[in-house]
Design a protein around this motif. Structure first.
Motif, PDB file in Angstrom:
ATOM      1  N   ASP A   9       0.737  -1.009   0.284  1.00 37.36           N
ATOM      2  CA  ASP A   9       0.104  -0.390  -0.321  1.00 37.36           C
ATOM      3  C   ASP A   9       0.841   1.075  -0.019  1.00 37.36           C
ATOM      4  O   ASP A   9       0.235   2.298  -0.600  1.00 37.36           O
ATOM      5  N   ALA A  10       2.132   1.095   0.343  1.00 38.17           N
ATOM      6  CA  ALA A  10       2.655   2.211   1.232  1.00 38.17           C
ATOM      7  C   ALA A  10       3.244   2.267  -0.708  1.00 38.17           C
ATOM      8  O   ALA A  10       3.237   3.934  -1.294  1.00 38.17           O
ATOM      9  N   LEU A  11       3.988   1.079  -1.322  1.00 34.60           N
ATOM     10  CA  LEU A  11       4.182   1.908  -2.930  1.00 34.60           C
ATOM     11  C   LEU A  11       3.377   1.951  -3.819  1.00 34.60           C
ATOM     12  O   LEU A  11       3.353   2.969  -4.340  1.00 34.60           O
ATOM     13  N   LEU A  12       2.202   1.717  -3.393  1.00 31.88           N
ATOM     14  CA  LEU A  12       0.887   1.949  -4.903  1.00 31.88           C
ATOM     15  C   LEU A  12       0.615   3.422  -4.120  1.00 31.88           C
ATOM     16  O   LEU A  12       1.658   3.907  -4.705  1.00 31.88           O
ATOM     17  N   ALA A  13       0.965   4.197  -2.819  1.00 27.29           N
ATOM     18  CA  ALA A  13       0.390   5.410  -2.815  1.00 27.29           C
ATOM     19  C   ALA A  13       1.917   6.007  -3.234  1.00 27.29           C
ATOM     20  O   ALA A  13       1.432   6.823  -4.358  1.00 27.29           O
ATOM     21  N   LEU A  14       2.988   6.157  -3.290  1.00 26.53           N
ATOM     22  CA  LEU A  14       4.155   7.134  -3.764  1.00 26.53           C
ATOM     23  C   LEU A  14       4.314   7.182  -5.172  1.00 26.53           C
ATOM     24  O   LEU A  14       4.401   7.456  -5.877  1.00 26.53           O
ATOM     25  N   ALA A  15       3.638   5.325  -6.207  1.00 24.38           N
ATOM     26  CA  ALA A  15       3.252   5.746  -7.069  1.00 24.38           C
ATOM     27  C   ALA A  15       2.311   6.343  -7.839  1.00 24.38           C
ATOM     28  O   ALA A  15       2.803   7.106  -8.114  1.00 24.38           O
ATOM     29  N   LEU A  16       1.395   6.549  -6.931  1.00 27.36           N
ATOM     30  CA  LEU A  16       0.374   7.513  -7.114  1.00 27.36           C
ATOM     31  C   LEU A  16       0.220   9.304  -7.450  1.00 27.36           C
ATOM     32  O   LEU A  16       0.411   9.727  -7.879  1.00 27.36           O
ATOM     33  N   LEU A  17       1.488   9.451  -6.440  1.00 25.95           N
ATOM     34  CA  LEU A  17       2.077  10.513  -5.782  1.00 25.95           C
ATOM     35  C   LEU A  17       2.696  10.964  -6.889  1.00 25.95           C
ATOM     36  O   LEU A  17       3.255  12.274  -7.290  1.00 25.95           O
ATOM     37  N   ALA A  18       3.598   9.449  -7.663  1.00 25.96           N
ATOM     38  CA  ALA A  18       4.567  10.095  -8.718  1.00 25.96           C
ATOM     39  C   ALA A  18       3.808  10.554  -9.624  1.00 25.96           C
ATOM     40  O   ALA A  18       4.355  11.620 -10.813  1.00 25.96           O
ATOM     41  N   ILE A  19       3.095   9.603 -10.098  1.00 25.88           N
ATOM     42  CA  ILE A  19       2.692  10.069 -11.167  1.00 25.88           C
ATOM     43  C   ILE A  19       1.317  11.368 -11.492  1.00 25.88           C
ATOM     44  O   ILE A  19       1.486  11.643 -12.457  1.00 25.88           O
ATOM     45  N   GLY A  20       0.968  11.816 -10.273  1.00 28.36           N
ATOM     46  CA  GLY A  20      -0.044  13.114  -9.595  1.00 28.36           C
ATOM     47  C   GLY A  20       1.433  13.849 -10.139  1.00 28.36           C
ATOM     48  O   GLY A  20       0.707  14.949 -10.313  1.00 28.36           O
ATOM     49  N   LEU A  21       2.398  14.271  -8.915  1.00 25.26           N
ATOM     50  CA  LEU A  21       3.190  14.698  -9.387  1.00 25.26           C
ATOM     51  C   LEU A  21       3.729  15.503 -10.517  1.00 25.26           C
ATOM     52  O   LEU A  21       3.890  16.655 -11.077  1.00 25.26           O
ATOM     53  N   VAL A  22       4.462  14.062 -11.865  1.00 26.95           N
ATOM     54  CA  VAL A  22       4.830  14.252 -12.974  1.00 26.95           C
ATOM     55  C   VAL A  22       3.769  14.573 -13.856  1.00 26.95           C
ATOM     56  O   VAL A  22       3.970  15.567 -14.924  1.00 26.95           O
ATOM     57  N   GLY A  23       2.057  14.327 -14.107  1.00 26.67           N
ATOM     58  CA  GLY A  23       1.231  14.118 -14.813  1.00 26.67           C
ATOM     59  C   GLY A  23       0.067  14.675 -15.136  1.00 26.67           C
ATOM     60  O   GLY A  23      -0.389  15.196 -15.939  1.00 26.67           O
ATOM     61  N   THR A  24       0.184  15.606 -13.643  1.00 25.12           N
ATOM     62  CA  THR A  24      -0.706  16.895 -13.844  1.00 25.12           C
ATOM     63  C   THR A  24      -0.897  17.517 -14.446  1.00 25.12           C
ATOM     64  O   THR A  24      -1.723  18.261 -14.934  1.00 25.12           O
ATOM     65  N   ALA A  25       0.557  18.447 -14.868  1.00 28.97           N
ATOM     66  CA  ALA A  25       0.827  19.524 -15.568  1.00 28.97           C
ATOM     67  C   ALA A  25       0.182  19.211 -16.876  1.00 28.97           C
ATOM     68  O   ALA A  25       0.273  19.693 -17.698  1.00 28.97           O
ATOM     69  N   PRO A  26       0.778  18.225 -17.436  1.00 32.01           N
ATOM     70  CA  PRO A  26       1.153  17.902 -19.253  1.00 32.01           C
ATOM     71  C   PRO A  26      -0.585  17.595 -19.617  1.00 32.01           C
ATOM     72  O   PRO A  26      -1.273  17.760 -20.422  1.00 32.01           O
ATOM     73  N   ALA A  27      -1.199  16.640 -17.751  1.00 30.07           N
ATOM     74  CA  ALA A  27      -2.894  16.626 -18.447  1.00 30.07           C
ATOM     75  C   ALA A  27      -3.571  18.654 -17.981  1.00 30.07           C
ATOM     76  O   ALA A  27      -4.105  18.419 -19.226  1.00 30.07           O
ATOM     77  N   GLY A  28      -2.623  19.189 -17.702  1.00 28.01           N
ATOM     78  CA  GLY A  28      -3.197  20.754 -18.039  1.00 28.01           C
ATOM     79  C   GLY A  28      -3.556  20.583 -19.255  1.00 28.01           C
ATOM     80  O   GLY A  28      -4.158  21.785 -19.928  1.00 28.01           O
ATOM     81  N   VAL A  29      -1.998  20.526 -19.896  1.00 28.23           N
ATOM     82  CA  VAL A  29      -1.697  21.210 -21.047  1.00 28.23           C
ATOM     83  C   VAL A  29      -2.713  20.965 -22.359  1.00 28.23           C
ATOM     84  O   VAL A  29      -2.540  21.432 -23.236  1.00 28.23           O
ATOM     85  N   ASN A  30      -3.203  19.592 -22.465  1.00 29.40           N
ATOM     86  CA  ASN A  30      -3.410  19.047 -22.802  1.00 29.40           C
ATOM     87  C   ASN A  30      -5.238  18.744 -23.467  1.00 29.40           C
ATOM     88  O   ASN A  30      -6.050  18.821 -24.275  1.00 29.40           O
ATOM     89  N   GLN A  31      -5.158  19.694 -21.391  1.00 26.82           N
ATOM     90  CA  GLN A  31      -7.095  20.608 -22.642  1.00 26.82           C
ATOM     91  C   GLN A  31      -6.820  22.073 -21.866  1.00 26.82           C
ATOM     92  O   GLN A  31      -8.597  22.327 -21.797  1.00 26.82           O
ATOM     93  N   GLY A  32      -5.738  22.606 -21.857  1.00 16.79           N
ATOM     94  CA  GLY A  32      -5.745  23.936 -22.042  1.00 16.79           C
ATOM     95  C   GLY A  32      -6.251  24.391 -20.547  1.00 16.79           C
ATOM     96  O   GLY A  32      -6.982  25.344 -20.606  1.00 16.79           O
ATOM     97  N   VAL A  33      -5.735  23.820 -20.009  1.00 24.43           N
ATOM     98  CA  VAL A  33      -5.975  24.284 -17.995  1.00 24.43           C
ATOM     99  C   VAL A  33      -4.797  24.424 -18.256  1.00 24.43           C
ATOM    100  O   VAL A  33      -4.131  23.238 -17.385  1.00 24.43           O
ATOM    101  N   ASP A  34      -4.442  26.054 -16.853  1.00 20.03           N
ATOM    102  CA  ASP A  34      -3.104  25.559 -15.900  1.00 20.03           C
ATOM    103  C   ASP A  34      -3.360  25.169 -14.769  1.00 20.03           C
ATOM    104  O   ASP A  34      -4.502  25.209 -14.047  1.00 20.03           O
ATOM    105  N   ALA A  35      -2.654  23.646 -14.575  1.00 24.11           N
ATOM    106  CA  ALA A  35      -2.412  23.248 -13.299  1.00 24.11           C
ATOM    107  C   ALA A  35      -1.647  24.113 -12.229  1.00 24.11           C
ATOM    108  O   ALA A  35      -0.959  23.908 -12.085  1.00 24.11           O
ATOM    109  N   GLU A  36      -2.584  24.880 -11.758  1.00 26.33           N
ATOM    110  CA  GLU A  36      -2.108  25.925 -10.613  1.00 26.33           C
ATOM    111  C   GLU A  36      -1.234  25.471  -9.734  1.00 26.33           C
ATOM    112  O   GLU A  36      -0.961  23.995  -8.851  1.00 26.33           O
TER     113      GLU A  36
END
Length: 370
Positions: A9-36
């Protein structure tokens, strides 16, 4: 929750954290929304809450739902935070009772519907189906996983119960053989002692001595048999499990009961598997017990043959013959012997012998049947 479950569970949480920190900004770019910058604390909270998902599934869902709803209400882009939400809903459905999980899932769905109706980037009614899918799909997957896990647990319980029943039947059969043989020998020795008590007291004393010895041996053997029931105790090493090497003691016991027994061994003795050795001994013991009970004044002969890949045992007597030995209907006597032998892949036969008496014959493969 034990440590073995905490680490995944701890490893899964860290994986989701890494994906969230890395992937939120690109997701915003694809949608034309700034990830503040304000989006990232919510992403972190939702991901880290997953670390206790199986210890506190309802708490995890509440925290993740609150973080996800706030994230969407503020108009941040659809992104990896929804993966944390997916995992939280799945966990509640997989590890909580259906009623509790349904209530929690309905609460999470209501929170997301608030975003659909009042969010900064509300998709309107067209967004109802996609939003509902983020609850319904993981919920269904979690319920399926829980039902499968419970079914597997029931199967393991049923198998354990079946094995316990088989073990109890085996112990009952062992007890029957031990007690039946011992009591038959003791009965005849007691009859001899009573018959000789007045006229030949010295011979009566010998019979009583034989009774004492036979009863002690039977009790020792019974104690070894019953140690399987009390698994917390080790088997009594002073009384090893019965086998063909104990035929001399069995012969002496029968001789004390008035039945002369000869033992003949052909072939080089082999080290037998425990189950085969025990079954061969029990066949001989039960056959000789039948001689005591049914054959009348008789002698018996035991023949043990060792050959490559098998061992044979044969017991013949000079008694009244097969009519005196009825075939039992239950798991004892001849039926019990046959069951023992066939369970190990062997062959068994019993019947009147020419010119008189009775014959029991069993062949046991040295390799136990699967």
């Amino acid at each position: 929750m034990d440590r073995e479950r905490r680490w995944p569970d701890a490893l899964l949480a860290l994986a989701l954290l890494a994906i969230g920190l890395v992937g939120t900004a690109p997701a915003g770019v694809n949608q034309g929304v700034d990830a503040e910058p304000g989006a990232y604390p919510l992403v972190v909270v939702a991901a880290l809450a997953v670390a206790v998902r199986r210890r506190r599934p309802l708490v995890t869902l509440a925290v993740v739902t609150a973080a996800t709803t706030a994230y969407l209400m503020l108009g941040y882009p659809y992104g990896p935070i929804l993966l944390s939400f997916f995992v939280a809903v799945y966990t509640v459905a997989a590890y909580r009772p259906v009623r509790d999980a349904a209530v929690a899932g309905a609460g999470a769905l209501a929170a997301l519907l608030a975003y659909v109706l009042f969010g900064a980037r509300s998709p309107g009614l067209v967004g109802l189906m996609p939003v509902a899918a983020w609850v319904v799909v993981p919920f269904a997957a979690g319920v399926t996983a829980r039902l499968s896990r419970e079914a597997a647990a029931r199967n393991r319980t049923d198998e354990a119960r079946r094995l316990a029943d088989v073990e109890r039947l085996r112990v009952a059969r062992e007890v029957h053989d031990v007690v039946g043989h011992g009591l038959a020998a003791i009965h005849l020795q007691a009859e001899i002692a009573l018959h000789l008590l007045d006229r030949r007291p010295e011979q009566a004393e010998a019979a009583l001595t034989a009774i004492s010895r036979t009863s002690k041996e039977a009790l020792d053997e019974l104690r070894v048999t019953l140690t399987v029931v009390r698994r917390e105790e080790a088997a009594d090493e002073r009384a090893p499990a019965p086998g063909l090497d104990q035929l001399p003691q069995l012969r002496e016991r029968l001789a004390g009961a008035g039945v002369p027994v000869t033992v003949e061994v052909t072939g080089a003795p082999l080290a037998l598997p425990v189950a085969v050795d025990l079954a061969a001994y029990r066949v001989v013991q039960e056959a000789l017990t039948n001689v005591l009970r049914h054959a009348g004044p008789a002698s018996a002969a035991v023949r043990v043959g060792y050959a490559p890949g098998e061992v044979t045992v044969e017991v013949t007597d000079t008694g009244r013959g097969g009519d005196a030995v009825p075939e039992p209907s239950g798991g004892s006597g001849l039926a019990g012997m046959r069951e023992r032998v066939t369970a190990l892949g062997g062959t068994f036969s019993a019947g009147p012998a020419a010119p008189g008496g009775f014959r029991v014959h069993a062949t046991l493969p040295l390799r136990e049947a699967a």
